[in-house]
Design a protein around this motif. Structure first.
Motif, mmCIF file in Angstrom:
data_model
loop_
_atom_site.group_PDB
_atom_site.id
_atom_site.type_symbol
_atom_site.label_atom_id
_atom_site.label_comp_id
_atom_site.label_asym_id
_atom_site.label_seq_id
_atom_site.Cartn_x
_atom_site.Cartn_y
_atom_site.Cartn_z
ATOM 1 N N ASP A 24 42.732 28.651 47.853
ATOM 2 C CA ASP A 24 43.989 29.344 47.546
ATOM 3 C C ASP A 24 43.760 30.837 47.701
ATOM 4 O O ASP A 24 43.982 31.406 48.754
ATOM 5 C CB ASP A 24 44.436 28.984 46.132
ATOM 6 N N LYS A 25 43.222 31.460 46.663
ATOM 7 C CA LYS A 25 42.831 32.865 46.708
ATOM 8 C C LYS A 25 41.550 33.036 45.895
ATOM 9 O O LYS A 25 41.312 32.321 44.925
ATOM 10 C CB LYS A 25 43.941 33.766 46.144
ATOM 11 N N ILE A 26 40.739 34.010 46.293
ATOM 12 C CA ILE A 26 39.478 34.259 45.597
ATOM 13 C C ILE A 26 39.748 34.822 44.201
ATOM 14 O O ILE A 26 40.594 35.706 44.027
ATOM 15 C CB ILE A 26 38.599 35.242 46.393
ATOM 16 N N GLU A 27 39.028 34.293 43.224
ATOM 17 C CA GLU A 27 39.035 34.860 41.876
ATOM 18 C C GLU A 27 37.903 35.875 41.758
ATOM 19 O O GLU A 27 38.122 37.024 41.402
ATOM 20 C CB GLU A 27 38.878 33.758 40.835
ATOM 21 N N ASN A 28 36.685 35.456 42.058
ATOM 22 C CA ASN A 28 35.535 36.350 42.093
ATOM 23 C C ASN A 28 34.390 35.668 42.829
ATOM 24 O O ASN A 28 34.460 34.477 43.147
ATOM 25 C CB ASN A 28 35.100 36.798 40.680
ATOM 26 N N VAL A 29 33.359 36.448 43.105
ATOM 27 C CA VAL A 29 32.145 35.946 43.751
ATOM 28 C C VAL A 29 30.972 36.294 42.849
ATOM 29 O O VAL A 29 30.844 37.446 42.401
ATOM 30 C CB VAL A 29 31.949 36.571 45.147
ATOM 31 N N LYS A 44 42.304 35.841 50.669
ATOM 32 C CA LYS A 44 42.069 34.502 51.206
ATOM 33 C C LYS A 44 40.698 34.428 51.870
ATOM 34 O O LYS A 44 39.980 33.428 51.736
ATOM 35 C CB LYS A 44 43.161 34.160 52.233
ATOM 36 N N ASN A 45 40.331 35.487 52.590
ATOM 37 C CA ASN A 45 39.043 35.560 53.270
ATOM 38 C C ASN A 45 38.362 36.871 52.905
ATOM 39 O O ASN A 45 39.025 37.885 52.682
ATOM 40 C CB ASN A 45 39.222 35.505 54.799
ATOM 41 N N ALA A 46 37.039 36.849 52.885
ATOM 42 C CA ALA A 46 36.293 38.076 52.589
ATOM 43 C C ALA A 46 34.895 37.998 53.188
ATOM 44 O O ALA A 46 34.277 36.940 53.209
ATOM 45 C CB ALA A 46 36.198 38.295 51.086
ATOM 46 N N THR A 47 34.444 39.149 53.692
ATOM 47 C CA THR A 47 33.043 39.305 54.073
ATOM 48 C C THR A 47 32.340 39.993 52.912
ATOM 49 O O THR A 47 32.614 41.157 52.614
ATOM 50 C CB THR A 47 32.895 40.151 55.350
ATOM 51 N N VAL A 48 31.492 39.260 52.234
ATOM 52 C CA VAL A 48 30.776 39.811 51.080
ATOM 53 C C VAL A 48 29.443 40.354 51.586
ATOM 54 O O VAL A 48 28.483 39.619 51.777
ATOM 55 C CB VAL A 48 30.556 38.737 49.994
ATOM 56 N N HIS A 49 29.420 41.641 51.834
ATOM 57 C CA HIS A 49 28.221 42.301 52.357
ATOM 58 C C HIS A 49 27.748 43.296 51.305
ATOM 59 O O HIS A 49 28.386 44.318 51.077
ATOM 60 C CB HIS A 49 28.543 43.018 53.673
ATOM 61 N N LYS A 50 26.624 42.971 50.672
ATOM 62 C CA LYS A 50 26.166 43.761 49.544
ATOM 63 C C LYS A 50 24.693 44.139 49.689
ATOM 64 O O LYS A 50 23.886 43.397 50.260
ATOM 65 C CB LYS A 50 26.338 42.973 48.237
ATOM 66 N N HIS A 51 24.373 45.299 49.139
ATOM 67 C CA HIS A 51 22.985 45.726 48.977
ATOM 68 C C HIS A 51 22.803 46.101 47.504
ATOM 69 O O HIS A 51 23.590 46.867 46.947
ATOM 70 C CB HIS A 51 22.674 46.931 49.866
ATOM 71 N N PHE A 52 21.795 45.537 46.878
ATOM 72 C CA PHE A 52 21.512 45.875 45.488
ATOM 73 C C PHE A 52 20.004 45.821 45.263
ATOM 74 O O PHE A 52 19.274 45.118 45.979
ATOM 75 C CB PHE A 52 22.241 44.931 44.509
ATOM 76 N N ASP A 53 19.545 46.574 44.301
ATOM 77 C CA ASP A 53 18.114 46.611 43.997
ATOM 78 C C ASP A 53 17.722 45.410 43.135
ATOM 79 O O ASP A 53 18.452 45.033 42.218
ATOM 80 C CB ASP A 53 17.749 47.896 43.250
#
Length: 306
Positions: free
Chosen positions: A63-68, A97-106
């Motif tokens: 449906d729709k993103i709530e969280n990742v 509806k769609n997402a590119t989850v591109h993350k950098h974290f320590d």
């Protein structure tokens, strides 16, 4: 006859109700989807305590993103120096509806070395969720098999220093057509087999590879390609190696505006690719240690006047 019609009407009504119920059930059971997961540069599933960690995933909601969410969890079958876990929730994708989850974290300094479950959770606004479990190995910095670090990162314009020791020698100078571009990059702490690409990329190409495997060669200009093989002990690797007395390789050169680049094994046609266009350029160094599947990248924004 009236009784028969009544029975048939009831039958079809029941069928219709059943069909609607099945549709509702199927809709309720729809869950999110995930693709193109990358853990670590080059998707090597390796992390280093206190260092930057790369995570990427393509997410599609039912449906729709709530969280990742991502969770790094210890395994009951492994032994660790202490109990430790880590969790991050990203809410900025809510409603998409769609997402590119591109993350950098320590990776936190208090992490414990070892093999972990890296759990990715996509929560959907329809109440469903998708949970995917991947492998992750966390090292202390001193224990990682190879740890590439740039000790020399220099640029030249017409054989004169353009950039060294972290700064431009002339803040007003710009690369222009027919100038000669050259560079020396030296990495410390490498062994085994590895390959290094030194690239010029026009920002209009919208291409930002973070590892060798992500390079789209139609969108880059290869200034140099150099590799090492069967290095037994961790040490230096340079595209212009020095044995203490002399350089063992002639410095590669690339004319700004040239018809061909220095790609190996086959130079690219820069005219056909329309590579030399106006705009800002990035100088990008990508190295992959193919023995240990460990990557390195470093970049610099360049002043161009084409």
């Amino acid at each position: 006859m009236k009784t028969t019609k009544l029975i048939l009407t009831s039958f079809f009504a029941a069928m219709a109700f059943s069909s609607c119920s099945n549709d509702d059930s199927e809709k309720e059971q729809a869950i999110p989807a995930i693709d193109k997961i990358e853990l670590g540069l080059g998707n090597n599933e390796i992390a280093t305590i206190g260092q930057d960690f790369h995570f990427n995933a393509e997410v599609t909601a039912a449906d729709k993103i709530e969280n990742v969410q991502v969770k790094i969890v210890q395994r009951s079958t492994e032994t660790y120096s202490k109990i430790w876990s880590h969790e991050i929730t990203w809410t900025q994708y809510a409603g998409a509806k769609n997402a590119t989850v591109h993350k950098h974290f320590d990776i936190p300094e208090d992490a414990a070395e070892g093999k972990y479950d890296f759990i990715i959770i996509i929560n959907d606004q329809n109440g469903t969720k998708l949970e995917v479990k991947k492998n992750l190995t966390i090292y202390k910095l001193e224990n990682i098999p190879v740890n590439p670090v740039a000790s020399v990162f220099t640029l030249f314009i017409n054989d004169t220093f353009m950039y060294r020791k972290g700064k431009f020698s002339d803040e007003t100078a710009k690369y222009k057509n027919n100038d000669i571009f050259s560079s020396q990059v030296t990495l410390e702490g490498v062994k085994g087999d590895g390959i290094m690409y030194l690239l010029l990329i026009n920002k209009n190409a919208k291409h930002n590879p973070e590892s060798v495997d992500q390079i789209d060669f139609s969108k880059v200009i290869a200034y140099d390609v150099f590799e090492h093989k069967n290095v037994a002990d961790a040490g230096q690797f340079s595209n212009i190696p020095w044995d203490g007395t002399k350089f063992l390789r002639e410095t590669p050169k690339l004319t700004i505006g040239a018809a061909k680049d220095n790609n190996l094994p086959v130079p690219q046609d820069l005219v056909a690719n329309k590579s030399w266009t106006s705009g800002n350029y990035t100088f990008l160094v990508l190295y992959k240690n193919t023995t240990y599947n460990i990557n390195f990248s470093q970049s610099l924004e360049l002043p161009f006047a084409l």
